[in-house]
Design an enzyme around this catalytic site. Structure first.
Site: not given
Ligand code: IMP
Ligand code: MG
Length: 183
Positions: A102-103, A106, A155, A168
């Site tokens: 995963e990137d 959050d 962010f 991206r």
């Molecule tokens: P989660 O389900 O809240 O953990 O969200 C994960 C997804 O939210 C990631 O795969 C990203 O697509 C997006 N995301 C969360 N934080 C960031 C950020 O700082 N920059 C860009 N995308 C983010």
């Molecule tokens: Mg995204």
């Protein structure tokens, strides 16, 4: 978004060199831990493509790859918690040691859902590797085994990470100027 993406960035947090070092370190950890296993690296599109492409080449043991696309409803900065499978894996997971790539982690909602879903398909093991982790933002339990770096609650964009599908393709990771969100 201005015609020069660089004008939208207020600060570079991780340079290309910083990212390369993180990828090499994590790749070495995976190489050590998965020796003799049946490694399948699963990239969660689209944010993890840059990381996946570099990480798979930093892993020095046999590995297979597959891709999955999920979407949380809504195009904004926050995750709703409702996850939709856009593209499922091609492979049957039985007998594989799955490593989800995963990137960024959050709230954890996307990965919590995904790990539960894939666990039900009887892989030999399942672990998570994330380039960035924002632990203070976690709303549901998710424990990555491999982390590039933890970051504070900001962010970020670049190296696969988007804001409204843009940025991206930046080769580094940075923070957007506030006026970019303001419109
Ligand atoms: P989660 O389900 O809240 O953990 O969200 C994960 C997804 O939210 C990631 O795969 C990203 O697509 C997006 N995301 C969360 N934080 C960031 C950020 O700082 N920059 C860009 N995308 C983010
Ligand atoms: Mg995204």
């Amino acid at each position: 978004m201005s015609s020069n993406m660089l004008n939208d960035i207020s600060e570079v947090l991780y340079s290309e060199q910083d990212l390369k070092e993180m990828v090499e370190r994590v790749g070495a950890e995976i190489t050590r831990d998965y020796e003799g296993k049946n490694l399948l690296m699963v990239s969660v599109l689209k944010g993890s493509v840059a990381f996946m492409a570099d990480l798979m080449r930093a892993v020095k043991i046999p590995a297979q790859i597959d891709f999955m696309s999920v979407s949380s409803y809504g195009a904004g900065v926050k995750t709703s918690g409702v996850v939709k499978i856009i593209k499922d894996l091609d492979l049957n997971l039985e007998g594989y040691d799955i490593l989800i790539v995963e990137d960024i982690l959050d709230s954890g909602k996307t990965l919590n859902y995904l790990m539960n879903l894939l666990s039900q398909r009887n892989p030999s093991s399942i672990e998570l590797c994330t380039l960035f982790d924002k632990p203070e933002r976690r709303e549901v339990p998710v424990y990555p085994k491999y982390v590039g770096t933890t970051i504070p609650d900001a962010f970020i964009v670049g190296y696969g990470l988007d804001y409204a599908e843009n940025y991206r393709n930046l080769p580094f990771v940075g923070v957007l100027k506030p006026e970019v969100y303001g419109g």
